[in-house]
Design a protein around this motif. Structure first.
Motif, PDB file in Angstrom:
ATOM      1  N   GLU A   1       0.636  -1.250  -0.017  1.00  0.00           N
ATOM      2  CA  GLU A   1      -0.019   0.299  -0.189  1.00  0.00           C
ATOM      3  C   GLU A   1       0.848   1.099   0.134  1.00  0.00           C
ATOM      4  O   GLU A   1       0.304   2.241  -0.221  1.00  0.00           O
ATOM      5  CB  GLU A   1      -1.064  -0.051   1.251  1.00  0.00           C
ATOM      6  CG  GLU A   1      -1.892  -1.325   1.097  1.00  0.00           C
ATOM      7  CD  GLU A   1      -2.682  -1.161   2.447  1.00  0.00           C
ATOM      8  OE1 GLU A   1      -3.971  -1.828   2.512  1.00  0.00           O
ATOM      9  OE2 GLU A   1      -2.060  -0.894   3.658  1.00  0.00           O
ATOM     10  N   ARG A   2       2.081   1.053   0.435  1.00  0.00           N
ATOM     11  CA  ARG A   2       2.981   2.211   0.553  1.00  0.00           C
ATOM     12  C   ARG A   2       3.479   2.583  -1.013  1.00  0.00           C
ATOM     13  O   ARG A   2       3.925   1.591  -1.719  1.00  0.00           O
ATOM     14  CB  ARG A   2       4.172   2.385   1.323  1.00  0.00           C
ATOM     15  CG  ARG A   2       3.699   2.088   2.897  1.00  0.00           C
ATOM     16  CD  ARG A   2       4.988   2.239   3.899  1.00  0.00           C
ATOM     17  NE  ARG A   2       5.783   0.922   3.548  1.00  0.00           N
ATOM     18  CZ  ARG A   2       5.683   0.016   4.581  1.00  0.00           C
ATOM     19  NH1 ARG A   2       4.675  -0.296   5.561  1.00  0.00           N
ATOM     20  NH2 ARG A   2       6.638  -1.081   4.268  1.00  0.00           N
ATOM     21  N   PRO A   3       3.555   3.930  -1.357  1.00  0.00           N
ATOM     22  CA  PRO A   3       3.373   5.136  -0.632  1.00  0.00           C
ATOM     23  C   PRO A   3       1.976   5.795  -0.938  1.00  0.00           C
ATOM     24  O   PRO A   3       1.480   6.702  -0.477  1.00  0.00           O
ATOM     25  CB  PRO A   3       4.500   6.125  -0.883  1.00  0.00           C
ATOM     26  CG  PRO A   3       4.917   5.692  -2.467  1.00  0.00           C
ATOM     27  CD  PRO A   3       4.605   4.225  -2.513  1.00  0.00           C
ATOM     28  N   ALA A   4       1.248   5.231  -2.010  1.00  0.00           N
ATOM     29  CA  ALA A   4       0.225   5.663  -2.737  1.00  0.00           C
ATOM     30  C   ALA A   4      -0.873   5.743  -2.010  1.00  0.00           C
ATOM     31  O   ALA A   4      -1.748   6.466  -1.866  1.00  0.00           O
ATOM     32  CB  ALA A   4      -0.067   4.996  -4.123  1.00  0.00           C
ATOM     33  N   GLN A   5      -1.171   4.511  -1.011  1.00  0.00           N
ATOM     34  CA  GLN A   5      -2.310   4.376  -0.029  1.00  0.00           C
ATOM     35  C   GLN A   5      -2.386   5.268   1.005  1.00  0.00           C
ATOM     36  O   GLN A   5      -3.432   6.086   1.525  1.00  0.00           O
ATOM     37  CB  GLN A   5      -2.387   3.094   0.055  1.00  0.00           C
ATOM     38  CG  GLN A   5      -2.790   2.230  -1.159  1.00  0.00           C
ATOM     39  CD  GLN A   5      -4.133   2.579  -2.105  1.00  0.00           C
ATOM     40  OE1 GLN A   5      -5.218   2.939  -1.379  1.00  0.00           O
ATOM     41  NE2 GLN A   5      -4.009   2.579  -3.271  1.00  0.00           N
ATOM     42  N   GLY A   6      -1.395   5.117   1.696  1.00  0.00           N
ATOM     43  CA  GLY A   6      -1.513   5.702   3.224  1.00  0.00           C
ATOM     44  C   GLY A   6      -2.169   5.069   4.354  1.00  0.00           C
ATOM     45  O   GLY A   6      -2.473   3.901   4.019  1.00  0.00           O
ATOM     46  N   PRO A   7      -2.798   5.488   5.194  1.00  0.00           N
ATOM     47  CA  PRO A   7      -3.148   5.049   6.326  1.00  0.00           C
ATOM     48  C   PRO A   7      -4.787   4.384   5.959  1.00  0.00           C
ATOM     49  O   PRO A   7      -5.557   5.098   5.301  1.00  0.00           O
ATOM     50  CB  PRO A   7      -3.373   5.819   7.741  1.00  0.00           C
ATOM     51  CG  PRO A   7      -2.189   6.789   7.346  1.00  0.00           C
ATOM     52  CD  PRO A   7      -2.092   6.756   5.884  1.00  0.00           C
ATOM     53  N   GLN A   8      -5.090   3.352   6.668  1.00  0.00           N
ATOM     54  CA  GLN A   8      -6.447   2.784   6.355  1.00  0.00           C
ATOM     55  C   GLN A   8      -7.433   3.054   7.525  1.00  0.00           C
ATOM     56  O   GLN A   8      -6.921   2.678   8.780  1.00  0.00           O
ATOM     57  CB  GLN A   8      -6.528   1.251   5.797  1.00  0.00           C
ATOM     58  CG  GLN A   8      -5.587   1.088   4.731  1.00  0.00           C
ATOM     59  CD  GLN A   8      -5.939   1.965   3.491  1.00  0.00           C
ATOM     60  OE1 GLN A   8      -7.195   1.808   3.074  1.00  0.00           O
ATOM     61  NE2 GLN A   8      -5.042   2.711   3.057  1.00  0.00           N
ATOM     62  N   GLY A   9      -8.521   3.596   7.669  1.00  0.00           N
ATOM     63  CA  GLY A   9      -9.470   3.654   8.584  1.00  0.00           C
ATOM     64  C   GLY A   9     -10.479   2.874   8.650  1.00  0.00           C
ATOM     65  O   GLY A   9     -11.168   2.485   7.587  1.00  0.00           O
ATOM     66  N   TYR A  10     -11.079   2.457  10.033  1.00  0.00           N
ATOM     67  CA  TYR A  10     -12.293   1.578  10.285  1.00  0.00           C
ATOM     68  C   TYR A  10     -12.932   2.070  11.354  1.00  0.00           C
ATOM     69  O   TYR A  10     -12.470   2.720  12.471  1.00  0.00           O
ATOM     70  CB  TYR A  10     -11.725   0.172  10.490  1.00  0.00           C
ATOM     71  CG  TYR A  10     -10.677  -0.330   9.573  1.00  0.00           C
ATOM     72  CD1 TYR A  10     -11.096  -1.290   8.485  1.00  0.00           C
ATOM     73  CD2 TYR A  10      -9.268   0.120   9.808  1.00  0.00           C
ATOM     74  CE1 TYR A  10     -10.045  -1.636   7.546  1.00  0.00           C
ATOM     75  CE2 TYR A  10      -8.195  -0.475   8.648  1.00  0.00           C
ATOM     76  CZ  TYR A  10      -8.768  -1.165   7.798  1.00  0.00           C
ATOM     77  OH  TYR A  10      -7.904  -1.766   6.878  1.00  0.00           O
ATOM     78  N   LEU A  11     -14.334   2.276  11.186  1.00  0.00           N
ATOM     79  CA  LEU A  11     -15.144   2.592  12.440  1.00  0.00           C
ATOM     80  C   LEU A  11     -16.428   1.610  12.543  1.00  0.00           C
ATOM     81  O   LEU A  11     -16.990   1.019  11.553  1.00  0.00           O
ATOM     82  CB  LEU A  11     -15.573   3.852  11.851  1.00  0.00           C
ATOM     83  CG  LEU A  11     -15.142   5.226  11.983  1.00  0.00           C
ATOM     84  CD1 LEU A  11     -15.812   6.578  11.613  1.00  0.00           C
ATOM     85  CD2 LEU A  11     -14.484   5.329  13.517  1.00  0.00           C
ATOM     86  N   LEU A  12     -16.487   1.258  13.788  1.00  0.00           N
ATOM     87  CA  LEU A  12     -17.550   0.047  14.170  1.00  0.00           C
ATOM     88  C   LEU A  12     -18.605   0.932  15.052  1.00  0.00           C
ATOM     89  O   LEU A  12     -18.169   1.692  15.875  1.00  0.00           O
ATOM     90  CB  LEU A  12     -16.968  -0.799  14.863  1.00  0.00           C
ATOM     91  CG  LEU A  12     -18.004  -2.270  15.299  1.00  0.00           C
ATOM     92  CD1 LEU A  12     -18.473  -2.622  14.075  1.00  0.00           C
ATOM     93  CD2 LEU A  12     -17.149  -3.182  16.268  1.00  0.00           C
ATOM     94  N   ALA A  13     -19.865   0.848  14.459  1.00  0.00           N
ATOM     95  CA  ALA A  13     -20.589   1.781  15.272  1.00  0.00           C
ATOM     96  C   ALA A  13     -22.149   0.829  15.369  1.00  0.00           C
ATOM     97  O   ALA A  13     -22.448  -0.319  14.826  1.00  0.00           O
ATOM     98  CB  ALA A  13     -21.050   3.091  14.399  1.00  0.00           C
ATOM     99  N   ARG A  14     -23.035   1.397  16.064  1.00  0.00           N
ATOM    100  CA  ARG A  14     -24.390   0.744  16.071  1.00  0.00           C
ATOM    101  C   ARG A  14     -25.525   1.893  15.785  1.00  0.00           C
ATOM    102  O   ARG A  14     -25.455   3.176  16.225  1.00  0.00           O
ATOM    103  CB  ARG A  14     -24.466   0.349  17.427  1.00  0.00           C
ATOM    104  CG  ARG A  14     -24.068  -1.253  17.707  1.00  0.00           C
ATOM    105  CD  ARG A  14     -24.314  -1.385  19.163  1.00  0.00           C
ATOM    106  NE  ARG A  14     -23.543  -2.643  19.576  1.00  0.00           N
ATOM    107  CZ  ARG A  14     -24.083  -3.992  19.736  1.00  0.00           C
ATOM    108  NH1 ARG A  14     -25.139  -4.294  19.084  1.00  0.00           N
ATOM    109  NH2 ARG A  14     -23.452  -4.990  20.185  1.00  0.00           N
ATOM    110  N   ARG A  15     -26.575   1.679  15.393  1.00  0.00           N
ATOM    111  CA  ARG A  15     -27.693   2.342  15.422  1.00  0.00           C
ATOM    112  C   ARG A  15     -28.358   2.287  16.575  1.00  0.00           C
ATOM    113  O   ARG A  15     -28.477   1.122  17.295  1.00  0.00           O
ATOM    114  CB  ARG A  15     -28.588   1.822  14.429  1.00  0.00           C
ATOM    115  CG  ARG A  15     -30.102   2.599  14.504  1.00  0.00           C
ATOM    116  CD  ARG A  15     -31.297   2.452  13.372  1.00  0.00           C
ATOM    117  NE  ARG A  15     -32.290   3.111  13.642  1.00  0.00           N
ATOM    118  CZ  ARG A  15     -33.596   3.153  13.058  1.00  0.00           C
ATOM    119  NH1 ARG A  15     -33.507   2.340  12.208  1.00  0.00           N
ATOM    120  NH2 ARG A  15     -34.500   3.682  13.444  1.00  0.00           N
TER     121      ARG A  15
END
Length: 225
Positions: free
Chosen positions: A211-225
């Motif tokens: 993934e380097r250098p073009a992609q950068g960090p990857q984010g993930y969010l876990l939520a609920r309704r």
């Protein structure tokens, strides 16, 4: 992948058409390249494992893998004991998913206007499926996710963490025209909570060697309704 200067702002109809056309073009080669990458990302699979456990506990209906691409994440959710189906904007991607996983359901549809009843899903996964959505359209998409979620059902999104727009004119061995958006994690959190979802976990993963250098960090969010 070939990157060019970002194009001027596209209206919603135009960006959907461009995204559909790009993924129809690359569907077969995208599946061939992305599926082995997914198998090599343990933190990604860990987030999906946590989501699957919450979805099984909520037991509030089937789980929608929205923007499912070639269906490998849908199939992975099924392997975790989740009643999952996929929706994708690209008929080409849906055809690849149906061919690869004939026992699963895959439908063509847009995340901006899902053909699903209110509160009908026991979970929603958006696995990098919002990265082609212009920032001004993201609230519409998040509102749709909340609309179709049952109370207490989990939501998981994976996204490119940052603040830039990259335009691709060649990717996965094909000429195409596709915008890719990086979203700051704090902005994504604001969008998710603004849609009426409660965040339960966050992960920011550093890019691996591919993934380097073009992609950068990857984010993930876990939520609920």
């Amino acid at each position: 992948m070939t990157e060019t200067t970002p194009r001027p702002h596209l209206d919603q109809h135009t960006y959907l058409h461009a995204t559909r056309a790009a993924y129809d073009t690359v569907a077969v080669d995208y599946a061939r390249l992305v599926r082995p990458r997914f198998a090599a990302l343990p933190l990604d699979r860990a987030m999906l494992g946590a989501f699957a456990e919450l979805a099984r506990a909520a037991d509030a209906g089937p789980v929608g893998d929205l923007g499912c691409g070639p269906g490998h994440v849908t199939d992975h959710l099924r392997s975790l004991g989740v009643d999952a189906f996929g929706v994708d904007l690209s008929p080409g991607m849906v055809a690849v998913a149906r061919s690869s996983f004939p026992e699963l359901r895959f439908d063509v549809g847009s995340m901006t206007a899902l053909d699903l009843p209110d509160g009908s899903l026991g979970g929603v996964v958006a696995w990098y499926s919002t990265v082609h959505t212009p920032p001004e359209v993201l609230p519409t998409v998040l509102a749709e996710f909340r609309r179709v979620l049952a109370p207490g059902a989990p939501f998981l999104c994976a996204f490119k963490a940052g603040d830039r727009l990259r335009h691709l004119d060649h990717a996965y061995g094909h000429d195409l025209s596709l915008d890719v958006y990086w979203t700051p994690p704090e902005r994504m959190e604001d969008l998710v909570t603004g849609a009426g979802l409660t965040i339960e976990a966050r992960l920011l993963r550093e890019p691996d060697a591919q993934e380097r250098p073009a992609q950068g960090p990857q984010g993930y969010l876990l939520a609920r309704r």
